[in-house]
Write a protein that holds these residues in place. Structure first.
Motif, PDB file in Angstrom:
ATOM      1  N   HIS A  50       7.970  -1.809  -9.231  1.00 36.48           N
ATOM      2  CA  HIS A  50       8.478  -1.140 -10.424  1.00 36.48           C
ATOM      3  C   HIS A  50       9.730  -1.820 -10.981  1.00 36.48           C
ATOM      4  O   HIS A  50      10.838  -1.272 -10.951  1.00 36.48           O
ATOM      5  N   PHE A  51       9.536  -3.017 -11.513  1.00 35.52           N
ATOM      6  CA  PHE A  51      10.615  -3.688 -12.226  1.00 35.52           C
ATOM      7  C   PHE A  51      10.885  -2.956 -13.540  1.00 35.52           C
ATOM      8  O   PHE A  51       9.969  -2.381 -14.141  1.00 35.52           O
ATOM      9  N   THR A  52      12.128  -2.997 -13.994  1.00 34.79           N
ATOM     10  CA  THR A  52      12.390  -2.587 -15.367  1.00 34.79           C
ATOM     11  C   THR A  52      11.855  -3.688 -16.288  1.00 34.79           C
ATOM     12  O   THR A  52      11.525  -4.784 -15.828  1.00 34.79           O
ATOM     13  N   THR A  53      11.785  -3.411 -17.574  1.00 33.54           N
ATOM     14  CA  THR A  53      11.262  -4.413 -18.506  1.00 33.54           C
ATOM     15  C   THR A  53      12.095  -5.689 -18.481  1.00 33.54           C
ATOM     16  O   THR A  53      11.550  -6.803 -18.459  1.00 33.54           O
ATOM     17  N   SER A  54      13.420  -5.546 -18.468  1.00 33.81           N
ATOM     18  CA  SER A  54      14.284  -6.729 -18.449  1.00 33.81           C
ATOM     19  C   SER A  54      14.158  -7.487 -17.134  1.00 33.81           C
ATOM     20  O   SER A  54      14.165  -8.725 -17.120  1.00 33.81           O
ATOM     21  N   GLU A  55      14.041  -6.767 -16.008  1.00 34.90           N
ATOM     22  CA  GLU A  55      13.873  -7.410 -14.708  1.00 34.90           C
ATOM     23  C   GLU A  55      12.547  -8.166 -14.635  1.00 34.90           C
ATOM     24  O   GLU A  55      12.481  -9.278 -14.105  1.00 34.90           O
ATOM     25  N   GLN A  56      11.499  -7.557 -15.179  1.00 37.06           N
ATOM     26  CA  GLN A  56      10.193  -8.213 -15.159  1.00 37.06           C
ATOM     27  C   GLN A  56      10.202  -9.476 -16.024  1.00 37.06           C
ATOM     28  O   GLN A  56       9.648 -10.506 -15.619  1.00 37.06           O
ATOM     29  N   ASN A  57      10.813  -9.392 -17.198  1.00 41.07           N
ATOM     30  CA  ASN A  57      10.911 -10.578 -18.061  1.00 41.07           C
ATOM     31  C   ASN A  57      11.702 -11.685 -17.384  1.00 41.07           C
ATOM     32  O   ASN A  57      11.358 -12.865 -17.490  1.00 41.07           O
ATOM     33  N   GLN A  58      12.768 -11.301 -16.678  1.00 43.75           N
ATOM     34  CA  GLN A  58      13.575 -12.282 -15.963  1.00 43.75           C
ATOM     35  C   GLN A  58      12.797 -12.875 -14.787  1.00 43.75           C
ATOM     36  O   GLN A  58      12.892 -14.072 -14.500  1.00 43.75           O
ATOM     37  N   TRP A  59      12.028 -12.035 -14.108  1.00 47.55           N
ATOM     38  CA  TRP A  59      11.179 -12.481 -13.004  1.00 47.55           C
ATOM     39  C   TRP A  59      10.202 -13.543 -13.506  1.00 47.55           C
ATOM     40  O   TRP A  59      10.025 -14.589 -12.883  1.00 47.55           O
ATOM     41  N   LEU A  60       9.566 -13.277 -14.627  1.00 49.34           N
ATOM     42  CA  LEU A  60       8.605 -14.220 -15.199  1.00 49.34           C
ATOM     43  C   LEU A  60       9.298 -15.494 -15.687  1.00 49.34           C
ATOM     44  O   LEU A  60       8.787 -16.598 -15.483  1.00 49.34           O
ATOM     45  N   LYS A  84      12.929   3.478  -1.711  1.00 45.37           N
ATOM     46  CA  LYS A  84      14.371   3.544  -1.915  1.00 45.37           C
ATOM     47  C   LYS A  84      14.987   2.149  -1.959  1.00 45.37           C
ATOM     48  O   LYS A  84      15.923   1.895  -2.714  1.00 45.37           O
ATOM     49  N   SER A  85      14.466   1.254  -1.136  1.00 53.17           N
ATOM     50  CA  SER A  85      14.988  -0.121  -1.100  1.00 53.17           C
ATOM     51  C   SER A  85      14.461  -0.958  -2.264  1.00 53.17           C
ATOM     52  O   SER A  85      14.998  -2.034  -2.553  1.00 53.17           O
ATOM     53  N   LEU A  86      13.418  -0.458  -2.925  1.00 55.47           N
ATOM     54  CA  LEU A  86      12.746  -1.253  -3.951  1.00 55.47           C
ATOM     55  C   LEU A  86      13.638  -1.529  -5.157  1.00 55.47           C
ATOM     56  O   LEU A  86      13.617  -2.636  -5.711  1.00 55.47           O
ATOM     57  N   LEU A 131       0.814  -1.217   0.000  1.00 58.34           N
ATOM     58  CA  LEU A 131       0.000   0.000   0.000  1.00 58.34           C
ATOM     59  C   LEU A 131       0.847   1.268   0.000  1.00 58.34           C
ATOM     60  O   LEU A 131       0.403   2.324  -0.468  1.00 58.34           O
ATOM     61  N   LYS A 132       2.064   1.177   0.509  1.00 57.28           N
ATOM     62  CA  LYS A 132       2.939   2.352   0.562  1.00 57.28           C
ATOM     63  C   LYS A 132       3.498   2.716  -0.807  1.00 57.28           C
ATOM     64  O   LYS A 132       3.901   3.856  -1.027  1.00 57.28           O
ATOM     65  N   LEU A 133       3.557   1.741  -1.712  1.00 57.44           N
ATOM     66  CA  LEU A 133       4.155   1.971  -3.022  1.00 57.44           C
ATOM     67  C   LEU A 133       3.193   2.690  -3.950  1.00 57.44           C
ATOM     68  O   LEU A 133       1.977   2.477  -3.901  1.00 57.44           O
TER      69      LEU A 133
END
Length: 347
Positions: A261-271, A323-325, A142-144
């Motif tokens: 808020h993943f970057t596009t490459s981070e999100q693709n890697q996450w998936l 900031k830690s995200l 909720l904070k994000l």
């Protein structure tokens, strides 16, 4: 467009064992969510009634005209007013709608961008899991800030325009389903209008490309061979079910990615590192929606509700500040918890 893959080893993130365990977890979670009395709050009962109404409305809108037309043509055909070919064409159109278009899931996923009650269900289960596991995913979520938030004062058309402009998730969603429908149209045209040898070649190529980077070259060739010896309908069913299930699994993460808020490459890697687990979840709900279309929105809302639980099984605790995200997203995009996931399914 990515180049075709012809040689590949089996993915460590996608295996029969991981998918089966994911299916088992999904089925047990659905059962537990239905028998857990703590979930039967006034608000959740209200939402159940709401999505029951939407399920019926969606079913009537998608199937009512088709049923009326089917009965009318059958009556006219039996009484000699139209030839039987008209009825055959209608059956072919019905086959296209059921196995190739899957418009009901697309409509429900589109609505999820505008219906905040689905996010409420997701957060309800997320909060419940925090209480059980002594975590703070709910509060930190909720904070994000959201990547994009709808403005209720704007018209529906204006919100759609803004989503297309500013929401990465919505644009990616439209791209995914455009590719999905395009592929399905190629499959349909191939089996209906091309010579058999070309149909066999196209279906074999698409099947191989679908599975080669997941189960490896050898097993993919075995699967393609088995499918080639079967009726074309089964090959199409396997391909459309695979991509339909994967699309649905990604749809269930819309709210999560809108906050994280993943970057596009981070999100693709996450998936990618969770694709076996996500596919198992998507497959269960995809088949349930296909099997019980009259209850489609109820099933879909349950999927969002249970994603509040699933996300705690294959993702770390959300950090308590933005900031830690950024650092958390880098490390979280890679996941090596498959063995723990497979071995520990206690809910």
């Amino acid at each position: 467009m990515a180049s075709p893959i012809f040689i590949s080893t089996r993915s460590e993130y996608f295996s029969i064992r991981i998918v089966l365990r994911s299916i088992e977890l999904t089925l047990s979670t659905i059962y537990n969510s239905l028998i857990n009395k703590e979930f039967y709050t006034t608000n959740n009962i209200y939402l159940f009634i709401k999505y029951l109404k939407l399920s019926v409305i969606l079913y009537i809108l998608l199937n009512g005209p088709q049923l009326i037309l089917k009965v009318s043509i059958q009556y006219l055909s039996e009484n000699g007013f139209v030839n039987f070919n008209q009825f055959e064409k209608l059956m072919k159109f019905e086959y296209f709608l059921k196995y190739f278009l899957n418009i009901n899931i697309f409509i429900m996923s589109t609505i999820s961008f505008f219906d905040q009650d689905l996010e409420t269900l997701f957060l309800c289960n997320l909060k419940y899991q925090d209480l059980k596991n002594n975590q703070q995913n709910f509060e930190n979520y909720l904070k994000l800030s959201s990547n994009y938030k709808l403005d209720s004062s704007k018209s529906w058309s204006k919100n759609v325009t803004d989503l297309l402009k500013f929401s990465r998730e919505f644009k990616y969603f439209i791209k995914r389903y455009t590719n999905y429908f395009f592929l399905n149209c190629i499959l349909f045209l191939s089996i209906e209008y091309l010579p058999e040898r070309f149909t066999s070649l196209i279906l074999g190529f698409i099947s191989f490309q679908t599975f080669v980077d997941k189960v490896g070259t050898v097993l993919s060739l075995i699967l393609v061979t088995i499918l080639q010896m079967s009726n074309y309908h089964y090959t199409v069913l396997v391909i459309t079910t695979f991509y339909g299930s994967w699309n649905l699994a990604e749809d269930l993460l819309i709210y999560y990615f809108n906050k994280i808020h993943f970057t596009t490459s981070e999100q693709n890697q996450w998936l990618n590192t969770r694709k076996g687990v996500l596919f198992g979840i998507g497959l269960v709900y995809y088949l349930l929606i296909q099997r019980f279309p009259l209850m489609s929105f109820i099933i879909y809302s349950n999927a969002f509700f249970n994603m509040g639980y699933f996300i705690t099984k294959f993702s770390g605790e959300i950090p308590d500040n933005s900031k830690s995200l950024a650092t958390w997203c880098i490390t979280e995009s890679l996941w090596d918890g498959h063995e723990r996931f497979v071995d520990n399914l206690s809910t």
